[in-house]
Motif scaffolding. Structure first.
Motif, mmCIF file in Angstrom:
data_model
loop_
_atom_site.group_PDB
_atom_site.id
_atom_site.type_symbol
_atom_site.label_atom_id
_atom_site.label_comp_id
_atom_site.label_asym_id
_atom_site.label_seq_id
_atom_site.Cartn_x
_atom_site.Cartn_y
_atom_site.Cartn_z
ATOM 1 N N ASP A 48 107.931 41.817 15.157
ATOM 2 C CA ASP A 48 107.920 42.385 13.578
ATOM 3 C C ASP A 48 108.066 44.016 13.878
ATOM 4 N N THR A 49 108.119 45.042 12.818
ATOM 5 C CA THR A 49 108.598 46.167 13.197
ATOM 6 C C THR A 49 107.501 47.042 14.073
ATOM 7 N N TYR A 50 107.716 48.231 14.546
ATOM 8 C CA TYR A 50 106.986 48.850 15.349
ATOM 9 C C TYR A 50 105.402 49.195 14.758
ATOM 10 N N GLU A 51 105.532 49.688 13.250
ATOM 11 C CA GLU A 51 104.299 50.116 12.711
ATOM 12 C C GLU A 51 103.225 48.955 12.658
ATOM 13 N N LEU A 52 103.827 47.776 12.703
ATOM 14 C CA LEU A 52 103.026 46.491 12.669
ATOM 15 C C LEU A 52 102.707 46.198 13.941
ATOM 16 N N GLY A 53 103.742 46.168 14.694
ATOM 17 C CA GLY A 53 103.070 45.675 16.199
ATOM 18 C C GLY A 53 102.484 46.600 16.942
ATOM 19 N N GLN A 54 102.798 47.819 16.996
ATOM 20 C CA GLN A 54 102.255 48.783 17.979
ATOM 21 C C GLN A 54 100.442 48.809 17.917
ATOM 22 N N PRO A 55 100.078 48.610 16.789
ATOM 23 C CA PRO A 55 98.419 48.663 16.812
ATOM 24 C C PRO A 55 97.883 47.225 17.500
ATOM 25 N N ASN A 56 98.731 46.059 17.620
ATOM 26 C CA ASN A 56 98.376 44.923 17.754
ATOM 27 C C ASN A 56 97.527 44.882 19.222
ATOM 28 N N GLN A 57 96.399 44.510 19.220
ATOM 29 C CA GLN A 57 95.383 44.545 20.658
ATOM 30 C C GLN A 57 96.117 43.457 21.431
ATOM 31 N N ALA A 58 96.703 42.226 21.223
ATOM 32 C CA ALA A 58 97.258 41.304 22.150
ATOM 33 C C ALA A 58 98.193 42.019 23.062
ATOM 34 N N GLU A 75 107.095 46.102 29.745
ATOM 35 C CA GLU A 75 107.457 47.042 28.611
ATOM 36 C C GLU A 75 107.036 46.361 27.262
ATOM 37 N N ARG A 76 107.071 47.064 26.245
ATOM 38 C CA ARG A 76 106.910 46.626 24.965
ATOM 39 C C ARG A 76 108.251 46.493 24.198
ATOM 40 N N GLY A 77 108.326 45.595 23.045
ATOM 41 C CA GLY A 77 109.492 45.591 22.379
ATOM 42 C C GLY A 77 108.967 45.063 20.987
ATOM 43 N N TYR A 78 109.833 45.472 19.956
ATOM 44 C CA TYR A 78 109.419 45.207 18.486
ATOM 45 C C TYR A 78 110.754 44.828 17.943
ATOM 46 N N LEU A 79 110.513 44.162 16.683
ATOM 47 C CA LEU A 79 111.970 43.928 15.844
ATOM 48 C C LEU A 79 112.242 45.025 15.297
ATOM 49 N N PRO A 80 113.747 45.543 15.317
ATOM 50 C CA PRO A 80 114.046 46.420 14.510
ATOM 51 C C PRO A 80 114.093 46.184 13.229
ATOM 52 N N ALA A 81 113.987 47.106 12.087
ATOM 53 C CA ALA A 81 114.059 46.923 10.621
ATOM 54 C C ALA A 81 115.418 46.425 10.352
ATOM 55 N N ALA A 82 115.621 45.983 9.172
ATOM 56 C CA ALA A 82 116.920 45.260 8.767
ATOM 57 C C ALA A 82 118.130 46.242 8.904
ATOM 58 N N ASP A 83 118.071 47.554 8.415
ATOM 59 C CA ASP A 83 118.989 48.488 8.489
ATOM 60 C C ASP A 83 119.349 48.895 9.954
ATOM 61 N N MET A 84 118.555 48.882 10.953
ATOM 62 C CA MET A 84 118.779 49.063 12.239
ATOM 63 C C MET A 84 119.473 47.844 12.843
ATOM 64 N N ILE A 85 118.969 46.629 12.568
ATOM 65 C CA ILE A 85 119.592 45.452 13.174
ATOM 66 C C ILE A 85 121.014 45.325 12.559
ATOM 67 N N ASP A 86 121.370 45.571 11.306
ATOM 68 C CA ASP A 86 122.764 45.690 10.604
ATOM 69 C C ASP A 86 123.632 46.500 11.667
#
Length: 400
Positions: A48-58, A75-86
């Motif tokens: 999911d997006t960075y602001e949802l995933g970065q606080p995830n403790q796992a 390393e870390r990775g997050y799903l880009p938002a829809a505008d960035m994916i396009d």
């Protein structure tokens, strides 16, 4: 590994006004880990997006345990938002990691945290954007190992076509074990098939390709929905439990983000597991048995974490923090230590009894933290059905 940053920087610069929250894609936050000498590269993804995933403790915990292994870099990775994916699809830019901005398909292994069922389509989007075949059966030696863990791994079959390996239970020990085995066998020239067969012998490790899914009639006869294809493959997978949780440091090295997060605070895990037995609660069953860290461990972790991150709020996290046997001592010590510093202390939703209310009064530092009391259901009949053991009088009494 490639460094895609020049291309990402160009996209953000040229299309900056069209891309929401470009700070999601920046590197070099305070507290990042870099290992230039690593010979094995792992990307831990929150789908999911960075602001949802970065606080995830796992994600934080698992990156830290992998980075503690010599020669391994997480390393870390997050799903880009829809505008960035396009934009990335239009410009031919694949999904990338955050620290080194490397394409996902160049990693040795990629892990996904399956925190809830709705991330399933996000996982597929990330794999496709990362130029990795969606189905495990279509991958070969040139593709990274795709691993999943988290709450949804306990119900693995709906996801099973897309992952090489599921890790059931807590990953502090099982993930490094799996990746070390993968590195050793790759260096020895073992095939992907040979590795997966060996991985199935690790406790808590489920390799879907080594099992047949039974039809309804067979399942009723055998009492199981899957059957091993080979005699040495375990018929039952037992979840992993990290027995050293209680004695481990409560302080986990933390990345301080550039962008504001959904939970933008210092999180310190004080307790794992729950004895409540609420009938709706998957986590209460998954994370048993109950293990708690000591008051000294927790207080020192909070003090160190605040000093190293600069946060002005700390959350004492667990499934039921007021069930910690030393919670009153912990809150009183933190209040004394943080008095006058403008730092608030919060705990997750509190019990609707006199002890919960007493603890709520202690959730205060220089600033008053938020309080949450959960009614749990709209009727007393339903509260009884789900085994909550509270009534409306408890709720209104807590509010008063």
């Amino acid at each position: 590994m490639q460094n895609l940053w020049p291309r990402i920087e160009g996209l953000l610069r040229d299309a900056g006004r069209d891309i929401s929250r470009p700070a999601r894609y920046l590197n070099h936050e305070w507290g990042c880990t870099y290992k230039d000498d690593a010979d094995y590269h792992f990307c831990m993804i929150y789908p999911d997006t960075y602001e949802l995933g970065q606080p995830n403790q796992a994600v934080r915990i698992l990156c830290n345990v992998v980075n503690a292994v010599d020669g391994m870099y997480a390393e870390r990775g997050y799903l880009p938002a829809a505008d960035m994916i396009d934009l990335m699809r239009r410009e031919g830019v694949p999904a990338f990691s955050l620290e080194s901005c490397a394409p996902l398909h160049e990693f040795d292994a990629v892990g996904f945290s399956l925190s809830h069922e709705l991330v399933a389509t996000n996982v597929l989007e990330m794999l496709d954007l990362g130029r990795i075949p969606l189905r495990a059966a279509d991958r070969d030696e040139s593709n990274p190992l795709i691993v999943a863990g988290g709450p949804c791994a306990f119900n693995a079959e709906p996801f099973s076509a897309f992952f090489d390996v599921f890790l059931l239970g807590e990953g502090e020990e099982s993930l490094p074990e799996l990746l070390v085995l993968h590195r050793e066998m790759k260096q020895a020239g073992a095939s992907r098939t040979e590795f997966l067969r060996a991985a199935s012998h690790l406790e808590g490790c489920y390799v879907p390709s080594l099992y047949d899914v039974l039809d309804k009639d067979e399942a009723q006869q055998t009492g199981a929905w899957v059957r091993p294809k080979y005699e040495d493959v375990p018929a039952n997978i037992v979840k992993r439990i990290w027995k050293d949780f209680a004695t481990s440091p409560a302080w986990e090295p933390t990345v301080v983000p550039f962008a504001e997060l959904v939970h933008d605070r210092l999180n310190v895990e004080i307790l794992r597991g729950c004895t409540r037995g609420c009938r709706f609660c998957q986590a209460g069953m998954m994370y048993r048995p109950v293990r708690e860290r000591s008051a000294d461990n927790i207080v020192s972790a909070v003090q160190r974490g605040l000093a190293e991150t600069g946060y002005d709020e700390v959350s004492l996290t667990s499934l039921s923090s007021t069930d910690h046997s030393q919670i009153e001592e912990i809150l009183r010590r933190l209040n004394r230590g943080l008095d006058g510093k403008g730092i608030s202390v919060s705990i997750p939703s509190q019990r609707l009894d006199s002890f919960g209310v007493e603890m709520a009064e202690l959730v205060a530092g220089g600033k008053r933290g938020g309080l949450t009391f959960a009614p749990e259901a709209g009727t007393q009949r339903l509260r009884d059905v789900i085994n909550k053991g509270v009534c409306e009088e408890d709720l209104f009494g807590a509010i008063d």
